[in-house]
Design an enzyme around this catalytic site. Structure first.
Site, PDB file in Angstrom:
ATOM      1  N   ASN A 134       0.550   3.177   8.360  1.00  0.00           N
ATOM      2  CA  ASN A 134       1.459   2.146   7.877  1.00  0.00           C
ATOM      3  C   ASN A 134       0.873   0.749   7.878  1.00  0.00           C
ATOM      4  O   ASN A 134       1.375  -0.133   7.200  1.00  0.00           O
ATOM      5  CB  ASN A 134       2.770   2.204   8.653  1.00  0.00           C
ATOM      6  CG  ASN A 134       3.588   3.377   8.176  1.00  0.00           C
ATOM      7  OD1 ASN A 134       3.974   3.418   7.016  1.00  0.00           O
ATOM      8  ND2 ASN A 134       3.793   4.349   9.043  1.00  0.00           N
ATOM      9  N   GLU A 194       4.740  10.616   9.432  1.00  0.00           N
ATOM     10  CA  GLU A 194       3.436   9.957   9.392  1.00  0.00           C
ATOM     11  C   GLU A 194       2.770   9.978  10.763  1.00  0.00           C
ATOM     12  O   GLU A 194       3.247   9.375  11.717  1.00  0.00           O
ATOM     13  CB  GLU A 194       3.596   8.538   8.862  1.00  0.00           C
ATOM     14  CG  GLU A 194       3.876   8.572   7.363  1.00  0.00           C
ATOM     15  CD  GLU A 194       4.347   7.244   6.812  1.00  0.00           C
ATOM     16  OE1 GLU A 194       4.674   6.345   7.603  1.00  0.00           O
ATOM     17  OE2 GLU A 194       4.375   7.112   5.573  1.00  0.00           O
ATOM     18  N   THR A 239      -3.290  -1.030   1.147  1.00  0.00           N
ATOM     19  CA  THR A 239      -4.650  -1.548   0.952  1.00  0.00           C
ATOM     20  C   THR A 239      -5.641  -0.425   0.652  1.00  0.00           C
ATOM     21  O   THR A 239      -5.278   0.726   0.551  1.00  0.00           O
ATOM     22  CB  THR A 239      -5.103  -2.326   2.193  1.00  0.00           C
ATOM     23  OG1 THR A 239      -4.865  -1.529   3.348  1.00  0.00           O
ATOM     24  CG2 THR A 239      -4.354  -3.618   2.303  1.00  0.00           C
ATOM     25  N   THR A 247      13.350   6.827   2.214  1.00  0.00           N
ATOM     26  CA  THR A 247      12.265   7.326   1.341  1.00  0.00           C
ATOM     27  C   THR A 247      12.215   8.834   1.296  1.00  0.00           C
ATOM     28  O   THR A 247      11.206   9.468   1.585  1.00  0.00           O
ATOM     29  CB  THR A 247      10.886   6.810   1.726  1.00  0.00           C
ATOM     30  OG1 THR A 247      10.972   5.418   1.885  1.00  0.00           O
ATOM     31  CG2 THR A 247       9.861   7.090   0.631  1.00  0.00           C
TER      32      THR A 247
END
Lengths: 398, 398
Positions: A393, A270, A398, A184
């Site tokens: 993650n 992240e 959501t 990514t």
């Protein structure tokens, strides 16, 4: 070393908020060169290839590219024949708006997998991008390709051939799912030097191996990664030919730009709070050094220990042990920056832990593992594994 | 299927709190067989081998074993020549206390790396263990080998040959650092069947590959893992010889015991809230299926999605894509239990997400990935990646 207003002769950029992302941020961008540029590309090794890569790889291979359309918010991956049609249509829209051939347009996407591109948004916004192109707009390009990134990533270097200056400007995105082979990760590099296409591809491949492919955040490799390098020659500097001092200089500058971007990606990993260089020396050869460095840098146990600021050399030596690299446990040395912790496979004793813990409190440090077997060496850059990583993650969709 | 009071003819066990662990829990144990048992062993593939493995592997290879001394709280790893002396001395103490030959004693350790064993505690407690041996004490053995484990792990099965019953009793430890090739995993299996040493080794290797080596918690492989299988023949059942129905039955029962234990390890995975079976079918062959299942089961992105109860099939197909297994993205099917989510590489649409999310709320479910290329299949068992995992491993030594 990195300026968002950096210009590269003949290159223009535009970015928009087209509504692909729900948060209203930039999500669609265009790169344009006044003249068709020589180009090179490196693409994901994942066997699940997103349609934009299928389209772009075929075109880049021909050696010329004049425009790139890139979107965030939707990866156009696992979208089947519709995805392929959409990628082709995106190129068509750009070509028509710019008045250039379709074959000169590359396309690129990043974001959620498995959802068709919202083509109505491309139909209305791609033509607008073509009208908004500006030379000093690369910072907005860097913003438009962000997904979970917390900051935009650009870097540049200047070189000189004879009396002519040239510029290398890179922008990249990536925060999670970052691993060897560019998970990514998108990178776009523009230069106005004149250089041969074949040489361009060789140099890009070499430098990507030592930069973007030497970082790891979570070990996953994505379906959409690509790095494109466009060289339009418009500075008048060049030509750069193989095996020349100019080629060496260009390679060094490109490496520096890509390493800057790669380290920014790790810093933006992240949930990351630390950037750690894992340097393996004394391996039988460079490949084994890379294998050991990668294994240590990818180990969840090592990465959580970094987060805990725990100088847990046992996990490091264990990771080296299962990496597959040749290793004699009675020779291994480990250092945290300048603090020796293991010599001849044994803990040095004394106040090593206080000293090493001091190093681990920094947000950037180097772990050196010397296998004392040969002259192979390699570095990997990694982040720590944190609560925040899990949170980001677990909640992404959501 | 698992009872802590299970007896195996001729085997006795003892456990003590010797003060190796700071918390006062059991940390030293002995296994003893009244007769020398035929034995087999599988040891870590890590190139950093802890001294107890060096000692035990050499002795197990000779085919006979009568006692095992195992401690938790200290791995006796990366302890150099002192570690080797300590492992040998531990065996010597046991042999002297039991009145048997040193060569018949295996030793095993788990816990912190790089710290010498507290030998004074072994000197005083090993002789006491020899006096406290009891036949129904395997549950305390299971406790004594725990490190970060939250519960003790035992499983047993009964078999019959002619009119004679025999028992297979297994105990294991492991919670973190669990990956193929038995990371920080100890397993001890006792049986009173009569069986040939060569066959025993073959059967153990085969069944470990499908059980302990088909689970993953965090992808790390430790320096200390071993599984020992002792068969003393004292039930009178047997002999079990190769290529017989009895050998097939014994293999099946051993597999069931080891799979029970392996699943318990995943359930006890550090911070785990879910146990997920990743079943890959339709691969070109079993090896490729295993490769794809392992890659999916080890992916941090997949594991955090399980924790988030997010039916993120994009991460699953991406992991399959970079696993190295052959894959045609237009054929792939993915199911969560019975809920089809991907067919021919595309999301099935409709209310798939509601149905799949329902499955993910369970604490045990199966993800099936059908590559539709051949008849290769393999399963891997994995846990989710949680905040708790990070917490446990960031704080382990502090």
């Amino acid at each position: 070393m990195s300026s968002s207003k950096t210009r590269v002769q003949g290159f223009k950029f535009a970015s928009r908020s087209a509504g692909i992302k729900k948060n209203g941020k930039f999500d669609l961008a265009m790169i344009y060169s006044e003249k068709p540029a020589r180009c090179a590309g490196v693409f994901t090794t994942n066997k699940v290839l997103a349609p934009p890569l299928v389209v772009s790889a075929g075109r880049i291979e021909k050696g010329l590219c004049q425009a790139v359309v890139v979107n965030s918010g939707n990866a156009n991956a696992c979208t089947g024949s519709q995805g392929l049609k959409d990628a082709l249509r995106t190129g068509e829209l750009a070509a028509a708006s710019l008045g250039i051939g379709e074959d000169l347009v590359a396309v690129s996407s990043t974001g959620v997998i498995g959802v068709p591109l919202p083509m109505d948004k491309f139909e209305s916004h791609v033509p607008l991008l073509a009208k908004e192109l500006q030379a000093d707009n690369a910072d907005r390009l860097a913003e438009a390709i962000m997904t979970t990134d917390l900051f935009a990533k650009t870097s540049s270097r200047k070189g000189r051939i004879g009396k002519r200056d040239y510029t290398i400007l890179g922008v990249a995105k990536g925060a999670g799912m970052i691993h060897p082979n560019m998970a990514t990760m998108l990178g776009f590099v523009m230069t106005d030097v004149e250089i041969d296409s074949g040489l361009l591809q060789t140099v890009l491949k070499e430098t990507v191996a030592k930069t973007f492919n030497a970082i790891t955040v979570d070990g996953d490799t994505s379906t959409n990664d690509m790095v494109l390098l466009l060289a339009n020659g418009m500075s008048g500097a060049g030509p750069v030919v193989a095996d020349s001092p100019e080629a060496e200089e260009f390679t060094r500058l490109l490496h520096d730009v890509l390493l800057d971007l790669a380290k920014m990606i790790v810093r933006d990993g992240e949930g990351a709070t630390k950037v750690v260089q894992v340097l393996v020396k004394g391996a039988v050869d460079d490949d084994q050094a890379r294998q050991a460095a990668r294994t240590i840098a990818t180990s969840n146990l090592v990465k959580t220990a970094f987060f805990g600021e725990d100088a847990n050399w046992g996990r490091i030596i264990a990771a080296a042990g299962y990496s597959g690299a040749d290793l004699d446990q009675d020779r291994v040395e480990i250092r945290f920056d300048d603090v020796a912790v293991v010599e001849k496979g044994l803990c040095v004793g004394g106040d090593w832990e206080d000293k090493a813990s001091e190093v681990l409190r920094h947000d950037e440090f180097t772990v050196t593992v010397d296998l004392k077997l040969g002259s192979g060496s390699a570095s990997y850059y990694t982040s720590d594994l944190t609560y925040e990583y899990v949170k980001i993650n677990a909640d992404y969709r959501t």
